[in-house]
Scaffold this active site. Structure first.
Site, PDB file in Angstrom:
ATOM      1  N   SER A 202       0.852  -1.185   0.000  1.00  0.00           N
ATOM      2  CA  SER A 202       0.000   0.000   0.000  1.00  0.00           C
ATOM      3  C   SER A 202       0.894   1.243   0.000  1.00  0.00           C
ATOM      4  O   SER A 202       1.630   1.466  -0.959  1.00  0.00           O
ATOM      5  CB  SER A 202      -0.958  -0.029   1.191  1.00  0.00           C
ATOM      6  OG  SER A 202      -1.984   0.923   1.045  1.00  0.00           O
ATOM      7  N   ASP A 269     -17.611 -15.369 -14.304  1.00  0.00           N
ATOM      8  CA  ASP A 269     -16.695 -16.358 -13.743  1.00  0.00           C
ATOM      9  C   ASP A 269     -16.228 -17.361 -14.791  1.00  0.00           C
ATOM     10  O   ASP A 269     -15.029 -17.636 -14.948  1.00  0.00           O
ATOM     11  CB  ASP A 269     -17.384 -17.076 -12.578  1.00  0.00           C
ATOM     12  CG  ASP A 269     -16.476 -18.062 -11.854  1.00  0.00           C
ATOM     13  OD1 ASP A 269     -15.303 -18.175 -12.239  1.00  0.00           O
ATOM     14  OD2 ASP A 269     -16.944 -18.705 -10.910  1.00  0.00           O
ATOM     15  N   VAL A 274     -13.238 -21.821 -16.343  1.00  0.00           N
ATOM     16  CA  VAL A 274     -13.453 -22.609 -15.126  1.00  0.00           C
ATOM     17  C   VAL A 274     -14.315 -21.808 -14.158  1.00  0.00           C
ATOM     18  O   VAL A 274     -14.171 -20.589 -14.046  1.00  0.00           O
ATOM     19  CB  VAL A 274     -12.110 -22.979 -14.458  1.00  0.00           C
ATOM     20  CG1 VAL A 274     -11.322 -21.743 -14.063  1.00  0.00           C
ATOM     21  CG2 VAL A 274     -12.332 -23.885 -13.254  1.00  0.00           C
ATOM     22  N   ASP A 415      -8.855  -5.641  -5.564  1.00  0.00           N
ATOM     23  CA  ASP A 415      -8.489  -4.712  -4.500  1.00  0.00           C
ATOM     24  C   ASP A 415      -9.635  -3.720  -4.293  1.00  0.00           C
ATOM     25  O   ASP A 415     -10.003  -2.995  -5.222  1.00  0.00           O
ATOM     26  CB  ASP A 415      -7.211  -3.961  -4.888  1.00  0.00           C
ATOM     27  CG  ASP A 415      -6.587  -3.216  -3.723  1.00  0.00           C
ATOM     28  OD1 ASP A 415      -7.342  -2.648  -2.911  1.00  0.00           O
ATOM     29  OD2 ASP A 415      -5.352  -3.185  -3.631  1.00  0.00           O
ATOM     30  N   HIS A 454      -6.767  -6.219  -0.898  1.00  0.00           N
ATOM     31  CA  HIS A 454      -5.695  -5.263  -0.650  1.00  0.00           C
ATOM     32  C   HIS A 454      -4.674  -5.832   0.336  1.00  0.00           C
ATOM     33  O   HIS A 454      -5.007  -6.102   1.494  1.00  0.00           O
ATOM     34  CB  HIS A 454      -6.278  -3.963  -0.098  1.00  0.00           C
ATOM     35  CG  HIS A 454      -5.289  -2.854   0.013  1.00  0.00           C
ATOM     36  ND1 HIS A 454      -4.713  -2.262  -1.085  1.00  0.00           N
ATOM     37  CD2 HIS A 454      -4.769  -2.223   1.101  1.00  0.00           C
ATOM     38  CE1 HIS A 454      -3.882  -1.318  -0.686  1.00  0.00           C
ATOM     39  NE2 HIS A 454      -3.893  -1.280   0.637  1.00  0.00           N
TER      40      HIS A 454
END
Length: 518
Positions: A202, A269, A274, A415, A454
């Site tokens: 970060s 997805d 997959v 994130d 994150h």
């Protein structure tokens, strides 16, 4: 929000690393070496004081200091603790740099640790684990103190931005840290560290990037995780979700936000071949939130009908402030940047402080009052005033490349605080500056972690520092980074950008062997 703040911590796994050759093995230090230390001041600074104390090691208790992890660490070797107080003439600052040096078992390496949010340095469990792994380790408070979530305590002086402390936080104290830490290490052990490393996540990741940009000879290897680069733009863009909710007068609950994310994951997805609950390339997912309009969901046992206004808010948050910066990717939690409290927007504390303290010059300013046009004006103001100060996004890394340095970076594609597309944007700019991805990969590798949050949460690198050490010391450039969930139930090898991980079409989706880089 508590979970989001907790994972801000720069947690660096430290496995038993590659030993240096016997010819460079460290000699065991004595207690008197610790008590007799002294150093020269870094250029442009003054050493106000230096204290050094032998510490017994054993079990070291880390007191609570959110967002950094706390608790006891056992098996820590005896160490010399050195505290150096620095100041810069005319700045009116007092900067603390702390160095711990293991009395026995030094691995011949120096490691500096970055901070989180507005805290410039790490003094928690990763710090103690680094000493336990044999590193001489150091960090700095940059003179801004230990309040990580806002800059209210130091940003302003007499109603104006405290430029000296901002410069410390942005860059100056990082080079001082490298200079002081390596000098103390050299004096204590009677020789210089064979290799020097930076690690951080970060804010710590941003600091690593700025070291590569501005001081390319400070570190042989830099591990920069979930980096807060492009700070001047991110610092404003991260309040965009709150602006959207306020301007649209619509505040979806967490339950409703989660329903949009779940629907996006379900829709996108399988596009990677997959079904594993993760959107591997969320930037390619274009599922429309309007498809949920009229659906009824249960929130705390009560039926809630999703409205067109809900969908409009979600679309604007996903789109981001168009033409300015990136929004959240589909699949990323809304909890961090689009949180609500008592039916109102609750802007994430770090960018909220940036807007209040450095742009409006008023710690009491309410960012919930921002209109779309005011937001755009502040965004451009932040760019104009602060890009050269704390943008940390200069693309010319040629000096770092010439120095032989290696930059290893990874970012979670889900994130919820710092969109990974900002890091990808920076990487593309470096490629344009230095001749394409192949040439850049010789010294700078970026790994994107599908579904990861994150600085952790999800399938994240298990020991990236070991990969960096192998690259720096043995020339083994990592083609992949081993990654896993915290419980070890799922594994994946992250691919070096621009390659992406592809399912082989067979095998257990939770095992790394079922994927390949393409």
């Amino acid at each position: 929000m508590k979970r989001i703040l907790t994972i801000l911590a720069a947690v660096v796994p430290l496995a038993a690393l590659i030993p240096l050759s016997s010819s460079s093995a460290a000699t065991t230090s004595t207690a008197s070496a610790c008590s007799n230390l002294s150093i020269a001041a870094p250029q442009g600074a003054h050493v106000d004081s230096l204290t050094s104390v032998d510490q017994p090691g054993g079990t070291v208790v880390i007191p609570p200091n959110p967002p950094f992890p706390s608790g006891p660490v056992t098996g820590v070797p005896a160490y010399c603790e050195v505290t150096v107080q620095l100041s810069h003439p005319g700045a009116g600052d007092h900067v603390k740099t702390v160095v711990w040096l293991p009395a026995t078992g030094w691995n011949g390496r120096f490691q500096a640790l970055g901070g989180s949010a507005y805290q410039a340095g790490e003094f928690g469990i990763p710090w103690v684990n680094a000493v336990k792994a044999g590193y001489a380790v150091a960090s700095t408070d940059a003179g801004v103190g230990p309040s990580p979530f806002t800059a209210d305590a130091w940003a302003l002086k007499d109603g104006k931005v405290n430029q000296a402390l901002l410069q410390n936080f942005a860059s100056r104290s990082l080079h001082d840290l490298a200079t002081v830490g390596k000098a103390v290490t050299n004096q204590y052990y009677g020789r210089a560290a064979a290799y020097s490393y930076w690690t951080g996540c970060s804010t710590g990741g941003r600091q690593g990037y700025i070291e590569a940009q501005q001081h390319p000879n400070d570190f042989d290897g830099i591990l920069a995780q979930s980096p807060a680069v492009n700070w001047d733009r991110w610092g404003v863009a991260a309040v965009w979700p709150a602006v959207v909710m306020n301007q649209e007068h619509t505040y979806p609950t967490k339950c409703v936000f989660d329903e949009f994310n779940n629907a996006a994951v379900k829709a996108c997805d399988a596009k990677d071949g997959v079904v594993n609950g993760v959107i591997d390339q969320p930037q390619k997912c274009t599922w429309a939130p309007e498809r949920l309009i009229g659906k009824t969901v249960l929130c705390d046992g009560k039926p809630v009908k999703i409205t067109a206004a809900d969908a409009r808010v979600v679309r604007k948050i996903w789109d981001g402030p168009r033409g300015l910066w990136y929004g959240l990717t589909r699949g990323s939690s809304f909890d961090g940047l689009a949180a609500t409290k008592d039916g109102k927007a609750a802007p994430f504390v770090v960018p909220d402080s940036w807007v209040r303290d450095f742009l409006k010059l008023d710690p009491a300013y309410d960012t919930n009052k921002l209109t779309y046009s005011q937001f755009a004006k502040l965004f451009r103001q932040s760019q104009a005033q602060y890009n050269q100060v704390i943008g940390s996004d200069a693309p010319d890394l040629s000096a770092f490349r010439r120095s032989g340095g290696k930059l290893l970076s990874w970012h979670g594609l889900s994130d919820p605080l710092i969109p990974a597309l900002g890091t990808v944007d920076y990487r593309k700019r470096v490629e344009r500056e230095l001749g394409g991805s192949t040439r850049v990969n010789d010294f700078y590798r970026l790994f994107l972690a599908p579904g990861a949050g994150h600085c952790g949460d999800g399938i994240t690198p298990t020991d990236p520092l070991t990969s960096l050490v192998k690259w720096v010391e043995q020339g083994q450039a990592p083609a992949t980074l081993p990654a896993a969930t915290a419980d070890g139930a799922e594994h994946r090898d992250l691919c070096a950008y621009p390659s992406v991980s592809k399912y082989r079409g067979h095998g257990d989706p939770k095992q790394a062997s079922s994927y390949r880089c393409s």
